[in-house]
Design a protein around this motif. Structure first.
Motif, PDB file in Angstrom:
ATOM      1  N   LEU A 290       0.814  -1.219   0.000  1.00  0.00           N
ATOM      2  CA  LEU A 290       0.000   0.000   0.000  1.00  0.00           C
ATOM      3  C   LEU A 290       0.846   1.268   0.000  1.00  0.00           C
ATOM      4  CD1 LEU A 290      -2.786  -0.998   2.568  1.00  0.00           C
ATOM      5  CD2 LEU A 290      -2.907  -1.049   0.068  1.00  0.00           C
ATOM      6  N   TYR A 291       2.145   1.132   0.140  1.00  0.00           N
ATOM      7  CA  TYR A 291       3.022   2.300   0.260  1.00  0.00           C
ATOM      8  C   TYR A 291       2.890   3.230  -0.945  1.00  0.00           C
ATOM      9  CZ  TYR A 291       7.209   5.016   1.328  1.00  0.00           C
ATOM     10  OH  TYR A 291       8.075   6.042   1.621  1.00  0.00           O
ATOM     11  N   GLY A 292       2.721   2.676  -2.126  1.00  0.00           N
ATOM     12  CA  GLY A 292       2.619   3.494  -3.335  1.00  0.00           C
ATOM     13  C   GLY A 292       1.300   4.227  -3.472  1.00  0.00           C
ATOM     14  N   LEU A 293       0.376   4.014  -2.524  1.00  0.00           N
ATOM     15  CA  LEU A 293      -0.936   4.670  -2.570  1.00  0.00           C
ATOM     16  C   LEU A 293      -1.083   5.744  -1.496  1.00  0.00           C
ATOM     17  CD1 LEU A 293      -3.084   1.426  -2.975  1.00  0.00           C
ATOM     18  CD2 LEU A 293      -2.488   3.052  -4.790  1.00  0.00           C
ATOM     19  N   ARG A 294       0.007   6.035  -0.789  1.00  0.00           N
ATOM     20  CA  ARG A 294      -0.092   6.939   0.359  1.00  0.00           C
ATOM     21  C   ARG A 294       0.633   8.247   0.048  1.00  0.00           C
ATOM     22  NH1 ARG A 294       0.707   2.140   4.911  1.00  0.00           N
ATOM     23  NH2 ARG A 294      -1.462   1.466   4.820  1.00  0.00           N
TER      24      ARG A 294
ATOM     25  N   GLU B 240      -8.912  -7.664  -1.522  1.00  0.00           N
ATOM     26  CA  GLU B 240      -9.251  -8.408  -2.746  1.00  0.00           C
ATOM     27  C   GLU B 240      -8.331  -7.981  -3.885  1.00  0.00           C
ATOM     28  OE1 GLU B 240     -13.357  -7.983  -3.665  1.00  0.00           O
ATOM     29  OE2 GLU B 240     -14.029  -8.493  -1.634  1.00  0.00           O
ATOM     30  N   ARG B 241      -8.102  -6.668  -3.990  1.00  0.00           N
ATOM     31  CA  ARG B 241      -7.196  -6.179  -5.032  1.00  0.00           C
ATOM     32  C   ARG B 241      -5.764  -6.651  -4.775  1.00  0.00           C
ATOM     33  NH1 ARG B 241      -6.403  -5.136  -8.571  1.00  0.00           N
ATOM     34  NH2 ARG B 241      -5.578  -3.037  -8.863  1.00  0.00           N
ATOM     35  N   ILE B 242      -5.366  -6.668  -3.499  1.00  0.00           N
ATOM     36  CA  ILE B 242      -4.015  -7.127  -3.169  1.00  0.00           C
ATOM     37  C   ILE B 242      -3.845  -8.598  -3.542  1.00  0.00           C
ATOM     38  CG2 ILE B 242      -2.454  -7.622  -1.252  1.00  0.00           C
ATOM     39  CD1 ILE B 242      -3.413  -5.076   0.091  1.00  0.00           C
ATOM     40  N   LEU B 243      -4.816  -9.420  -3.208  1.00  0.00           N
ATOM     41  CA  LEU B 243      -4.731 -10.847  -3.531  1.00  0.00           C
ATOM     42  C   LEU B 243      -4.679 -11.050  -5.039  1.00  0.00           C
ATOM     43  CD1 LEU B 243      -7.256 -12.355  -0.943  1.00  0.00           C
ATOM     44  CD2 LEU B 243      -4.777 -12.225  -0.793  1.00  0.00           C
ATOM     45  N   GLU B 244      -5.429 -10.250  -5.773  1.00  0.00           N
ATOM     46  CA  GLU B 244      -5.417 -10.344  -7.234  1.00  0.00           C
ATOM     47  C   GLU B 244      -4.035 -10.032  -7.786  1.00  0.00           C
ATOM     48  OE1 GLU B 244      -7.434  -7.850 -10.928  1.00  0.00           O
ATOM     49  OE2 GLU B 244      -8.407  -7.854  -8.962  1.00  0.00           O
ATOM     50  N   VAL B 245      -3.395  -8.996  -7.239  1.00  0.00           N
ATOM     51  CA  VAL B 245      -2.064  -8.603  -7.713  1.00  0.00           C
ATOM     52  C   VAL B 245      -1.018  -9.626  -7.295  1.00  0.00           C
ATOM     53  CG1 VAL B 245      -0.270  -6.863  -7.474  1.00  0.00           C
ATOM     54  CG2 VAL B 245      -2.639  -6.148  -7.788  1.00  0.00           C
ATOM     55  N   LEU B 246      -1.121 -10.154  -6.080  1.00  0.00           N
ATOM     56  CA  LEU B 246      -0.174 -11.181  -5.642  1.00  0.00           C
ATOM     57  C   LEU B 246      -0.270 -12.422  -6.518  1.00  0.00           C
ATOM     58  CD1 LEU B 246      -0.411 -10.989  -1.730  1.00  0.00           C
ATOM     59  CD2 LEU B 246       1.432 -10.170  -3.196  1.00  0.00           C
ATOM     60  N   ASN B 247      -1.466 -12.777  -6.925  1.00  0.00           N
ATOM     61  CA  ASN B 247      -1.644 -13.918  -7.819  1.00  0.00           C
ATOM     62  C   ASN B 247      -1.003 -13.631  -9.179  1.00  0.00           C
ATOM     63  OD1 ASN B 247      -2.983 -16.542  -8.548  1.00  0.00           O
ATOM     64  ND2 ASN B 247      -4.043 -15.206  -9.990  1.00  0.00           N
ATOM     65  N   LEU B 248      -1.110 -12.368  -9.622  1.00  0.00           N
ATOM     66  CA  LEU B 248      -0.530 -11.986 -10.905  1.00  0.00           C
ATOM     67  C   LEU B 248       0.983 -12.153 -10.895  1.00  0.00           C
ATOM     68  CD1 LEU B 248      -0.960 -10.536 -13.732  1.00  0.00           C
ATOM     69  CD2 LEU B 248      -0.408  -8.433 -12.507  1.00  0.00           C
ATOM     70  N   VAL B 249       1.639 -11.805  -9.784  1.00  0.00           N
ATOM     71  CA  VAL B 249       3.109 -11.861  -9.736  1.00  0.00           C
ATOM     72  C   VAL B 249       3.617 -13.167  -9.133  1.00  0.00           C
ATOM     73  CG1 VAL B 249       3.270  -9.361  -9.600  1.00  0.00           C
ATOM     74  CG2 VAL B 249       3.262 -10.696  -7.481  1.00  0.00           C
ATOM     75  N   ASP B 250       2.721 -14.152  -9.002  1.00  0.00           N
ATOM     76  CA  ASP B 250       3.116 -15.478  -8.500  1.00  0.00           C
ATOM     77  C   ASP B 250       3.628 -15.423  -7.065  1.00  0.00           C
ATOM     78  OD1 ASP B 250       2.416 -17.355 -10.266  1.00  0.00           O
ATOM     79  OD2 ASP B 250       4.395 -17.707 -11.120  1.00  0.00           O
ATOM     80  N   MET B 251       2.995 -14.630  -6.237  1.00  0.00           N
ATOM     81  CA  MET B 251       3.431 -14.560  -4.855  1.00  0.00           C
ATOM     82  C   MET B 251       2.326 -14.959  -3.879  1.00  0.00           C
ATOM     83  SD  MET B 251       5.631 -11.524  -3.074  1.00  0.00           S
ATOM     84  CE  MET B 251       6.340 -11.829  -1.441  1.00  0.00           C
ATOM     85  N   ASP B 252       1.230 -15.495  -4.410  1.00  0.00           N
ATOM     86  CA  ASP B 252       0.141 -15.906  -3.529  1.00  0.00           C
ATOM     87  C   ASP B 252       0.535 -17.117  -2.685  1.00  0.00           C
ATOM     88  OD1 ASP B 252       0.298 -17.197  -5.969  1.00  0.00           O
ATOM     89  OD2 ASP B 252      -1.801 -17.806  -5.950  1.00  0.00           O
ATOM     90  N   ASP B 253       1.364 -18.018  -3.251  1.00  0.00           N
ATOM     91  CA  ASP B 253       1.804 -19.176  -2.457  1.00  0.00           C
ATOM     92  C   ASP B 253       2.723 -18.741  -1.319  1.00  0.00           C
ATOM     93  OD1 ASP B 253       0.360 -20.931  -3.980  1.00  0.00           O
ATOM     94  OD2 ASP B 253       2.040 -21.505  -5.270  1.00  0.00           O
ATOM     95  N   ASP B 254       3.568 -17.749  -1.581  1.00  0.00           N
ATOM     96  CA  ASP B 254       4.435 -17.240  -0.518  1.00  0.00           C
ATOM     97  C   ASP B 254       3.593 -16.619   0.597  1.00  0.00           C
ATOM     98  OD1 ASP B 254       7.050 -17.747  -1.749  1.00  0.00           O
ATOM     99  OD2 ASP B 254       6.395 -16.289  -3.220  1.00  0.00           O
ATOM    100  N   ALA B 255       2.604 -15.812   0.204  1.00  0.00           N
ATOM    101  CA  ALA B 255       1.739 -15.184   1.201  1.00  0.00           C
ATOM    102  C   ALA B 255       0.955 -16.239   1.973  1.00  0.00           C
ATOM    103  CB  ALA B 255       0.788 -14.200   0.518  1.00  0.00           C
ATOM    104  N   TYR B 256       0.582 -17.318   1.305  1.00  0.00           N
ATOM    105  CA  TYR B 256      -0.117 -18.412   1.978  1.00  0.00           C
ATOM    106  C   TYR B 256       0.765 -19.031   3.063  1.00  0.00           C
ATOM    107  CZ  TYR B 256      -2.152 -23.076   2.602  1.00  0.00           C
ATOM    108  OH  TYR B 256      -2.660 -24.223   3.142  1.00  0.00           O
TER     109      TYR B 256
END
Length: 905
Positions: free
Chosen positions: A468-472, A526-542
């Motif tokens: 979220l840093y880029g949105l502040r 929801e948007r964060i999860l969508e982006v994490l899935n896009l960059v293949d980092m959803d498994d890491d977050a899991y």
């Protein structure tokens, strides 16, 4: 910044300085009276001057109009005072002396607290201004700055300025006023003694500052060498891998010793010179009383000076060296802090510092970047005169997908910085539509352009906070107001304004959710999860989430969902006939796959002292074990374990795999335990000292029957351990509730991780692939129950560490890409930002980003030219110039620069 410290202080604090100076002025009459009063006490109160006999009376506190005789020809009495006899007059003078002391102390209190408040306020202003300027350093200049040196300057080097700022005008006025008052009083009593005192003071004022000049020079050297030491230590930390890899630790030690020796020499010389100055100062200060006692005494004996006046002179001079010495110290401090101020501001005034308006958060950023991105004659020259970019000209559509390729020294990375407005060209122009890109504020470039370089920096916060840093950019929503917060906020804003600081509320919600395509904090995940899935980092977050924690009171719905997964896991394992791979916690049964300590505690510790490693020292647990009849049994178990370990490891070298399997004793501790065993064999456990008993008691607490298989825990010990567990929980609930989150099959444990809550037990030891089978079953179960995103949400709270060091380099770059995609910029610039990823992953993420950003601009500086086939246009760079541009199809032919670069890869 203002080069003169005094002008800087006066410009920002003249109002407060004048208020304190007024207090100083008001205090002077009372100070003079306090000097004159001892003379009156001696001459009139004690010696009876003005009293013909002890019963005679005299007026006390009588007041006449000043210069009344000139107006009326006779004294004009304002107050006749009180008629007192000698004894009453003496007591009145004495109490007046106490009253004057309190009044003078009150003045000192208000003056000093005012100075302190003013100094801290100005220090706060100065630190903010330095940090504000640091945030406006151009990126090329920032790369030349050592972070440790800058931090030292902002934190430590300006600290003395805070103490001096309050003293800058007040101290010379206050101390000078006291010194002048005392000197005037001495001159009134006796001119000769006054001249002697004045002569000594003049010598001090001339000689001492002269002697301190070399100290100031040495102080400047000390400051510079200390700052360089801080920078060198930071380099050692940053270069730790290289130091260990090349065996250069001793070289670094030698460098450190050299620097420390230099600092020691400087400080030693400072101490020597300071002592000499102190000696001269004290000698001159003590010389004057010697003259007063000798010369003044002779004058008193001959009747030229009364005793009261002599005592008053000595008393007045007693207060004179202090102000004089402090004035001399003030002069040295003035020179010292001016040097510090000069050195600090010199480092914060780069010639190309950004204008403050460039970072104004309220400047309009609503217009998107559209049209043509045009470069005309753009060149970039570094400080050494090297031409990094040489007169580049081209024009591309902001919504195109552009690849820039070239050798590593072609200047393509510098072009990426120029296009992201992170560096300014030496000559030429960069325009977006009709606007000059270099003149656009960061409220436009920082929101409309996304930039990912090779060195992705992550702040020491959670995964979510970094995304979220880029949105502040500025505060958008105020936090929930309470009367206490409103009052605290009001006082904070007022003080911030006095210190020249902005009044933005850091506790407010700064996140621009709409820029990320969300409506608010409710759906941003929801948007964060969508982006994490896009960059293949959803498994890491899991995986992060399984080890994460959730507060059941704050998120009861998540806790209920995890409890549902806990109940379903045995059924899911049963489908694979693997239900025996997890041994669940049962309040009434001993778990052989858990350690003895885990069985006794039967919960997750929340406080220090209840950690498993500290349980042997815990008084409550010790009492419970004693009552359950387990204390001596555990010591006997410790002796058995020690004896076994000594026998097993007697001939094994340190580092043998057995040390890891039987992780009771380190190789270095074996001799100690061998001694314990010998003592017990000869004299019994009663001969053990308390520290030896404690060491042996620790061993069985790490013992697991299923893992270590030494046959030490039978059914009797298991039964006693379960009884001790229940007794401990009952006592703990009364004596220290909340210290341990006790395991409850029907309740969520907020102190345990999500994975531990779902397992609610231990994986059976010794079963082949048990962890893999259980992990797979848990993942499938969570997917089936729709809980995967909940776990990933918990993983967003994972702390990435300083600079993201708790993540791998691959994860850091993926997270950096996700941060840029989340803010949905008009133009995304990837400057070799996925260099650490393998080729297949780079190509996959590149393809996903381009597919997602249809209609959005992408400029990708590629490490591998073979990857540019997916782009609509390719720019080929060599030696700081664009040598070819066009589509991949047009450029991919024999003899082209692109083909040559591809062949060289």
């Amino acid at each position: 910044m203002e080069p003169k410290l005094f002008k800087y202080i006066w410009h920002h604090s003249k109002r407060e300085q004048l208020a304190i100076l007024l207090l100083v002025l008001l205090s002077m009459p009372f100070y003079f009276l306090s000097l004159d009063l001892p003379k009156m006490i001696v001459n009139q109160g004690i010696l009876g001057k003005g009293f013909s006999d002890p019963l005679d009376s005299k007026s006390f506190l009588a007041m006449d109009l000043p210069f009344g005789e000139l107006l009326t020809g006779a004294p004009v009495t304002l107050f006749e005072g009180f008629t007192l006899q000698q004894q009453g007059f003496l007591l009145s003078l004495t109490f007046s002396y106490v009253l004057l002391y309190l009044i003078n102390s009150g003045f000192k209190y208000w003056i000093n607290t005012g100075k302190g408040r003013l100094g801290e306020r100005m220090l706060r202003r100065l630190r903010y201004e330095l940090t504000d300027r640091l945030l406006r350093f151009p990126i090329p200049h920032m790369r030349r700055v050592k972070q440790a040196e800058v931090a030292t300057m902002v934190k430590d080097e300006v600290e003395p300025l805070g103490g001096f700022i309050g003293d800058a005008f007040v101290t010379p006025a206050f101390l000078g006023g006291q010194a002048i008052t005392a000197m005037a009083f001495i001159l009134v009593q006796n001119v000769y003694l006054g001249l002697v005192a004045a002569a000594i003071v003049a010598i001090q004022a001339y000689l001492v500052p002269k002697m301190r000049t070399p100290i100031l020079r040495l102080g400047r050297q000390r400051q510079l060498t200390a700052r360089q030491l801080a920078g060198r230590v930071a380099e050692v930390v940053d270069g730790a891998v290289e130091i260990h890899a090349h065996d250069t630790s001793n070289l670094e030690r030698a460098d450190l010793v050299s620097r420390l020796g230099r600092i020691f020499d400087i400080r030693h010389e400072i101490f020597q010179r300071k002592f000499m100055v102190k000696f001269v100062n004290n000698f001159l200060a003590q010389l004057t009383p010697f003259i007063f006692y000798g010369g003044g005494g002779i004058l008193a004996i001959r009747g030229h000076l009364d005793v009261g006046a002599l005592i008053a002179v000595i008393f007045a001079y007693k207060d004179l060296p202090g102000p004089i010495k402090e004035l001399i110290d003030w002069e040295q401090q003035r020179n010292d802090v001016q040097i510090k101020y000069d050195q600090v501001i010199e480092q914060f005034q780069p010639p190309d510092i950004l204008d403050p308006s460039a970072q104004d958060p309220d400047r309009d950023a609503s217009d998107p970047l559209d049209g043509q991105l045009s470069l005309s004659g753009v060149s970039l020259v570094d400080d050494s005169g090297n031409h990094l970019i040489k007169s580049i000209s081209f024009s591309i559509a902001c919504r195109d997908h552009i690849a820039i390729v070239g050798p590593s020294d072609s200047g393509k990375d510098h072009l990426g910085l120029l296009l992201a407005s992170l560096s300014e060209p030496t000559s030429g122009s960069i325009r977006v539509g009709e606007r000059d890109l270099t003149k656009l504020p960061q409220s436009v470039t920082g929101r409309r352009i996304g930039y990912l370089g090779q060195d992705t920096y992550l702040f020491p916060q959670s995964v979510r906070e970094n995304l979220l840093y880029g949105l502040r950019h500025k505060p958008l929503r105020e936090p929930k107001e309470t009367p206490e917060r409103r009052a605290r906020r009001k006082a904070w804003v007022a003080e911030s304004q006095r210190a020249g600081n902005p009044t933005w509320d850091f506790e407010a919600d700064w996140t621009d959710y709409e820029a990320a395509g969300a409506s608010g904090p409710e759906d941003i995940d929801e948007r964060i999860l969508e982006v994490l899935n896009l960059v293949d980092m959803d498994d890491d977050a899991y995986r992060f989430g399984l080890g994460g924690f959730i507060d059941a009171e704050a998120h009861p719905e998540i806790a209920d969902a995890i409890l549902r997964a806990r109940a379903e896991l045995p059924k899911r394992l049963a489908q694979d006939k693997a239900e025996n791979l997890v041994v669940r916690f049962d309040p009434d049964a001993y778990n052989k796959n858990a350690t003895l300590a885990e069985n006794l505690l039967f919960g997750t510790p929340r406080k220090q002292g209840y950690k498993l490693r500290d349980l042997a020292n815990n008084e409550l647990m010790t009492k419970v074990l004693d009552e359950a009849g387990l204390l001596d049994t555990i010591i006997d178990m410790g002796v058995s374990i020690a004896r076994t370990m000594v026998e097993i490891f007697a001939d094994l070298p340190p580092g043998h795999p057995f040390f890891e399997q039987f992780s009771f004793i380190d190789a270095d501790d074996l001799p100690n335990f061998r001694g314990y065993v010998v003592k017990v064999d000869k004299q019994g456990t009663e001969a053990l000292d308390p520290p030896d008993r404690l060491a042996l008691r620790r061993l069985p607490l790490s013992y697991s029957e299923a893992r270590h298989r030494l046959g030490l825990i039978d059914e009797t010990i298991e039964t006693r351990a379960v009884a001790a567990r229940k007794l401990f929980a009952a006592r703990l609930n009364k004596l220290d509730p909340g210290a341990v989150a006790i395991y409850d099959p029907e309740a969520y444990n907020s102190a345990a991780s999500l994975q531990d809550n779902i397992l609610f037990g231990r994986i059976a030891y010794g079963q082949a692939r048990a962890r893999d089978i259980v992990g797979k079953a848990m993942t499938e179960l969570l997917d089936t129950l729709g809980l995967r995103n909940i776990v990933i949400g918990a993983g967003l709270d994972y702390q990435v560490g300083v600079g993201g060091k708790r993540l791998s380099a691959t994860q850091r770059q993926k997270l950096g890409l996700a941060r840029n995609i989340l803010k949905q910029p008009d133009l995304l610039i990837v400057n070799d930002g996925l260099a650490v990823l393998d080729t297949a992953t780079q190509d996959k993420l590149q393809r996903r980003v381009l597919e997602r950003r249809v209609g959005g601009g992408v400029i990708w500086i590629l490490q591998r030219p073979q990857s540019c086939e997916q782009f609509s246009r390719v720019l080929v760079m060599q030696d700081g110039r664009i040598v070819e541009q066009g589509s991949f199809t047009d450029l991919n032919k024999p003899g082209s620069a692109l083909s040559d670069i591809m062949a060289a890869e």
